[in-house]
Design an enzyme around this catalytic site. Structure first.
Site, PDB file in Angstrom:
ATOM      1  NE  ARG A  36      48.543  10.155  65.948  1.00 46.59           N
ATOM      2  CZ  ARG A  36      47.770   9.842  66.982  1.00 46.59           C
ATOM      3  NH1 ARG A  36      47.760   8.613  67.468  1.00 46.59           N
ATOM      4  NH2 ARG A  36      46.992  10.746  67.530  1.00 46.59           N
ATOM      5  N   GLY A 137      40.680  33.360  61.251  1.00 44.90           N
ATOM      6  CA  GLY A 137      39.863  34.268  62.056  1.00 44.90           C
ATOM      7  C   GLY A 137      39.907  33.884  63.515  1.00 44.90           C
ATOM      8  CE  LYS A 192      46.439  32.753  66.433  1.00 45.44           C
ATOM      9  NZ  LYS A 192      45.435  31.869  66.968  1.00 45.44           N
ATOM     10  CB  THR A 249      45.281  34.434  70.673  1.00 39.43           C
ATOM     11  OG1 THR A 249      44.653  34.091  69.438  1.00 39.43           O
ATOM     12  CG2 THR A 249      46.303  33.389  71.003  1.00 39.43           C
ATOM     13  NE  ARG A 256      48.512  24.056  71.854  1.00 44.10           N
ATOM     14  CZ  ARG A 256      47.497  23.922  71.022  1.00 44.10           C
ATOM     15  NH1 ARG A 256      46.330  23.529  71.485  1.00 44.10           N
ATOM     16  NH2 ARG A 256      47.629  24.173  69.737  1.00 44.10           N
ATOM     17  CG  ASN A 257      50.630  30.144  71.514  1.00 41.42           C
ATOM     18  OD1 ASN A 257      51.753  29.744  71.259  1.00 41.42           O
ATOM     19  ND2 ASN A 257      49.582  29.835  70.765  1.00 41.42           N
TER      20      ASN A 257
END
Lengths: 344, 344
Positions: A36, A137, A192, A249, A256-257
């Site tokens: 954008r 990673g 993951k 994670t 966010r997950n």
């Protein structure tokens, strides 16, 4: 590629921007491409990426453009850092433009929903004349951008290519290892995100740290199972792109997950959760892909199937956990993997 | 052993008490042995272990005694849950008392400082006529005692023995897997305490989550290296007793070892830190053992050596980290492990 040469990073999200900063620190002339025009303009002028990497100063050595041709002309190294669902399109746009002999690095994690393909496969299909490597990673963009100590993996079946990318990125705060098992490296980075949703559910239900540690370990075990069926090597999943990224994670506060999983664990509906964020919750899509890969390769992945059922079939998280805890008695390492080790 | 039979747990610390609760839940008549008479008395009367497991009610099905002979008479299963430095003495005390054919389970994690031996080896030496198995995993006692979902590993080179112990402990909230690699299982449980100190240093210096994930992963890599040199199987370290326990100890808020590391990272001296707690900081001792094992087996363990230097040679943590980040460029899985895999 040597310091002073031009390199390009395609995708001005948090990760693309952070990698630009690493490359600029290494002395390259970095061209960061934003799809954008307003974002390119805004980063150029304010020297900050206010949406995806707020609070980090973008060094003057990084030029920003929304013109793809301009961005990759004469570049010796092109880093693909678009979100996984946009990679095919960006790669296709690059096809006629990319300099001969340029090294392409896939820095995107994910699997293509319709084809179940890894990102380097997608890029390879769209840019058949290029050498594609993978960088993956346990790397939160905001920490990399701030120069916090980080380790990552450069992967290609061709060891010298992996070593070239290692050389390009490595500095005292960004340590890069090589690994020739590109299938394993990419699977770890993609899967993951699904498991992070499960870890979030465990948090949301306040099941405790023992449950979290068991969940992560058994997730790794089924990841290894799928990986071996797809041609990966088991120990890759014990590495940075496997357990390293999984741990980051599942325990890191930025994911966010995991946040999505926590909200599910607290009883919110998926649509309601997803409508609250403009960010992509990658694991929701990848759960579908992983579920299909397990069926395709005939691999036992009870955790993936339960998360998939919670996300896409309205299964209640409590029942899903009880199903996992009360399965048959098992050995920790299955016979299949044992014989894999024996066969080499 | 079948529900209704007598089983014994030797050691009324947090872990011994928690395992007693699991066994009582499974329907055994449990005899918990406390070395000190006052502790046995206090648990018997108040139905709480106020020092090591405050706030958890001890079910009536658990009898408590400080008389060892009384505690193990007619017992079909004897769980050794003393701290690792006390195991040899307790095992020696049991030698003439233990019922013929009783199954012995080592639930203690650690390595003997003088001999570098694993706990099951120490027990085997002192009780040569017994069958010794190992129970190890990512298990905070206070969560197990409260019935939070937990997974653990039962290990013996003899698969049927491991399965017997699996049967004895397994219920919907305490899921047990078997693993015949007892060397790997015990090494994981012992070494994680050393790495937890390192993880604490990283926290104390606020180095971030990328650093933490990289640290844990590279710790696992060198644990695998040592394990293979000592006859363990690499994938055991990807399991519950390896990476599971490592992750729990390095991220969990309850770990004494991690707390010790955090204080070191903040600049406090080791003696000063240790004088503040009456609990054993197991990793300080184990660092010495691991350092010696690495030298003995000629294995590259840069993280162990740096932690050892910080603990025992006054090395500053900052310099230790920089040494680790600026080592030579490496492949993620070393050639040695590769060829191990190929050889089986």
């Amino acid at each position: 590629v040597r310091p002073g040469e031009k390199v390009s990073v395609l995708g001005a999200g948090g990760w693309g921007t952070a990698l630009s900063i690493v490359l600029a620190r290494r002395g390259y002339r970095v061209m960061l491409w934003a799809r954008r025009g307003e974002l390119a303009e805004s980063i150029s002028v304010t020297r900050e990426n206010p949406i995806y990497l707020p609070g980090v100063r973008i060094p003057e050595g990084i030029q920003v453009s929304c013109d793809l041709e301009d961005a990759i002309r004469d570049s010796g190294l092109v880093v693909m850092a678009a979100p996984s669902h946009g990679i095919r399109e960006v790669a296709r746009m690059c096809r006629g433009l990319i300099p001969r002999g340029a090294l392409v690095v896939s820095a995107s994690k994910g699997l293509e929903v319709d084809t179940l393909k890894r990102m380097s496969q997608v890029i390879g299909e769209e840019m058949p004349s290029c050498m594609v490597t993978v960088l993956s990673g346990p790397n939160f963009a905001r920490e990399v951008a701030r120069g916090k100590p980080t380790a990552s993996v450069s992967s290609s079946p061709k060891a010298p290519l992996a070593a070239l990318v290692q050389d390009a990125f490595m500095d005292p705060m960004f340590r890069v290892y090589t690994n020739t098992d590109v299938i394993g490296v990419e699977l770890g980075g993609a899967l993951k995100n699904v498991y992070a949703i499960g870890a979030g559910i465990i948090d949301g239900k306040d099941m405790g740290l023992n449950a979290q540690a068991a969940f992560i370990t058994r997730s790794l075990a089924e990841m290894i199972r799928l990986g071996v069926a797809m041609g990966a090597r088991p120990l890759t999943f014990s590495g940075l792109s496997g357990m390293g990224d999984l741990v980051l994670t599942c325990f890191g506060q930025y994911s966010r997950n995991r946040w999505c999983g926590m909200e599910l664990g607290r009883g919110r509906a998926l649509e309601d959760i997803l409508s609250q964020t403009r960010m992509v919750v990658e694991g929701v899509r990848t759960a579908q892909v992983a579920h299909n890969l397990a069926l395709l390769h005939n691999v036992e992945m009870p955790i993936i199937h339960q998360i998939h059922a919670v996300l896409h079939r309205g299964r209640d998280p409590e029942g899903a956990l009880m199903d996992l805890m009360t399965r048959d008695k098992k050995a920790e390492v299955d016979a299949g993997i044992d014989s894999w080790e024996a066969l080499g």
